[in-house]
Design an enzyme around this catalytic site. Structure first.
Site, short mmCIF file in Angstrom:
data_model
loop_
_atom_site.label_atom_id
_atom_site.label_comp_id
_atom_site.label_asym_id
_atom_site.label_seq_id
_atom_site.Cartn_x
_atom_site.Cartn_y
_atom_site.Cartn_z
N TYR A 163 -15.92 31.21 -14.12
CA TYR A 163 -15.15 32.43 -14.41
C TYR A 163 -15.10 33.36 -13.21
CZ TYR A 163 -14.26 37.23 -15.80
OH TYR A 163 -13.78 38.51 -15.85
N CYS A 221 4.21 6.46 -7.35
CA CYS A 221 4.33 7.70 -8.10
C CYS A 221 5.00 8.80 -7.28
CB CYS A 221 2.95 8.18 -8.56
SG CYS A 221 2.14 7.05 -9.70
N SER A 247 0.80 -1.22 0.00
CA SER A 247 0.00 0.00 0.00
C SER A 247 0.83 1.28 0.00
CB SER A 247 -0.96 0.02 1.21
OG SER A 247 -1.96 0.98 1.03
#
Length: 569
Positions: A438, A44, A40
């Site tokens: 936005y 990466c 576990s």
């Protein structure tokens, strides 16, 4: 009815499937085996542990350091019987058992199962080079590798590092050596660019140039022939073109799926490795599931089989398998292939197909490149972002988007927006009209993704005819032969320095003055238009088209792209 589930592999998919199943069927038994002493962990994160961004190896653990140090934690807290240092040697489908062997004692056992999960992952691709077994030569596969590399650096044993391979791990390890530790770092890559097949040569050049500015050297188109050492310790790397000093070597030439166990059991396996599964992640044996890096998945853009070892995929698949072990019918339809990699202060990200991979898949593809601010032009922390869109010309279908820029989170946000819809075969029009949140601190009112799709639309319509920085470089290098008229559409203050350095070739007519100064722009020569980002030069192209000019080329990305590409003017 209580079941016994056996999981082979304890890194990513295995623990996820085991925990999901136990939550759904608490009374059932789960046995998870792994041939290493650690389970576990997040592989990466290894380059970031080496670089110092992750301060302790325990932080690489996916769920809890207790699981990394003492797998009994899994049994006591999660209810899963974990057997580390236990290698699966055979799957007997007729007897429904897994033959195992303790890697330390040689003790053998047979573990019966009702259902089986193969989560064997992938292994670094071995190159078979002379000298691979020398001390200081490493593959980056587990926390043990990371600890060994970091300890050798911190002891002052490494002054020259050579990375073989310019993919994800190779680039991240190059940054780790050069940035945190100040090690002289070289990367050898057999192809002509970083991130081959994942991004265009243009984006790859921008990323490579930035890494070179941070002290990393690259050697492309070279094949490593041997690794040499003295007294059992690595000293140099020999390519077909040069010899590089090396106190540390990282071999990062990709990975291969660990599917031999499945193949020997008679399960369907791809000719180049990788277990075939259906949408429920079942193999051709309905009682055996498989997932993660050992599997073949469906590419949702090409609809073809693909081997895409992606960290996030294993965790998502683990949940699906855990659900289906408990009688569910969860489905995994495939992947579009999304990624991001940190390159010092910048990042490179993408989803779907690059232009190269799109053409290889049979699409009649084109790409457009855009540089635009990642937030409102008046916001003080704005940054230029480079995006490239790959489009199938006959259908206007968006096949992929890749990018390079300084604001990593902003980059990933745009890539993820496209990734979410890519499996639905969106068109240029879908992205042009995509609704995106936005606010000036976060985006422009016309977001860069909308503008990128509009550029692709204009390119397909033939009203924005242009090339990127690579195309400009070719035109500029041949400026004395092809009679191109290079026209800077910016104000004189911006264009002036380039006119002074290149008085014979660099000309200036601001875009707003073009109609009044047409007599300065020849009609009998190819016109090459340049501005800061390609926007004003596009307007200039429209104006010249209106006045009957026939051979006008816009430089997509403008001077911003030219500078990032490293062209010296």
């Amino acid at each position: 009815m209580s079941q016994h589930i056996v999981v082979i592999g304890g890194v990513a998919l295995g623990p996820k499937a085991a925990c999901r199943f136990k939550r759904l069927e608490p009374e059932s038994r789960v046995t998870m085996i792994d041939q290493t002493a650690m389970i576990s962990y997040g592989g990466c994160g290894i380059p970031y542990y080496v670089s110092g961004d992750v301060s302790d190896a325990s932080e690489l653990c996916t769920t809890s350091f207790h699981m990394l140090r003492d797998p009994k934690f899994f049994k006591e807290v999660k209810g899963v019987d974990v057997r580390v240092l236990t290698k699966a040697t055979l799957i007997d489908r007729e007897k429904k058992c897994v033959e195992v062997e303790n890697v330390e004692t040689g003790e053998k056992d047979c573990i019966g199962y009702d259902k089986l999960v193969i989560a064997t992952g992938a292994s670094p691709r071995r190159l078979g080079l002379p000298g691979e077994d020398l001390k200081g030569v490493n593959y980056v596969a587990n926390p043990g590798d990371a600890t060994r590399i970091r300890e050798s650096i911190s002891k002052g044993e490494v002054s020259n590092a050579v990375i073989i391979g310019a993919g994800f791990i190779g680039l991240e390890m190059a940054e780790a050596f050069a940035d945190m530790w100040g090690v002289e770092t070289s990367v050898v890559e057999i192809t002509g660019q970083i991130m081959p097949r994942l991004v265009s040569p243009t984006l790859a050049t921008m990323g490579r140039k930035h890494m070179e500015e941070n002290g990393v050297s690259f050697y492309f188109g070279e094949t490593v022939k041997a690794i040499e050492g003295e007294d059992g310790v690595v000293k140099r790397v020999v390519t077909d073109k040069r010899v590089l000093d090396a106190d540390a070597v990282i071999i990062s030439a990709g990975v291969v799926p660990n599917s031999d166990l499945a193949k020997e059991a008679g399960l369907a396996v791809h000719e180049r490795g990788g277990v075939y599964v259906d949408e429920y992640l079942r193999t051709n044996d309905p009682d055996i599931y498989a997932g993660g890096d050992c599997c073949i998945v469906r590419n949702l853009v090409t609809d073809a089989d693909a081997f895409l070892p992606l960290g996030s995929m294993a965790n998502r698949q683990g949940r699906i398998i855990g659900t289906n072990l408990a009688g569910g019918s969860a489905e995994f339809d495939g992947v579009v292939g999304s990624f991001v990699v940190k390159l010092f202060e910048t990042s490179m990200a993408g989803t779907g197909l690059s232009l190269e991979s799109a053409k290889a898949a049979g699409f009649d593809a084109m790409s457009v490149l855009l540089i635009q601010l990642d937030r409102a032009h008046f916001y003080p922390t704005k940054e230029l972002m480079t995006l490239e869109m790959v489009v199938d010309k006959p259908t206007r279908r968006v096949l992929g988007v890749q990018g390079f820029g300084s604001s990593g989170d902003a980059m990933v946000g745009r890539i993820n927006a496209v990734a979410a819809i890519l499996k639905s075969s969106p068109t240029i029009d879908d992205v042009s009209n995509m609704e995106l949140a936005y606010s000036p601190p976060f985006a422009a009112a016309m977001d860069i993704l909308n503008t990128l799709a509009n550029l692709a639309d204009n390119a397909l319509r033939g009203i924005n005819r242009g090339v990127g920085p690579a195309g400009f470089k070719e035109l500029w290098e041949n400026r004395g032969e092809d009679a191109c008229f290079f026209l800077d559409c910016r104000e004189k203050g911006d264009a002036g320095p380039f006119m002074e350095r290149n008085p014979e070739f660099w000309h200036n007519v601001p875009q707003g003055e073009i109609y009044d100064r047409l007599d300065e722009i020849p009609k009998d020569r190819p016109i090459v238009l340049i501005c800061n980002t390609g926007a004003r030069s596009y307007e200039a192209q429209i104006m010249l088209d209106d006045k009957g000019y026939k051979d006008v080329t816009n430089i997509h990305g403008g001077m911003a792209a030219i500078k990032k590409y490293g062209i010296d003017l």
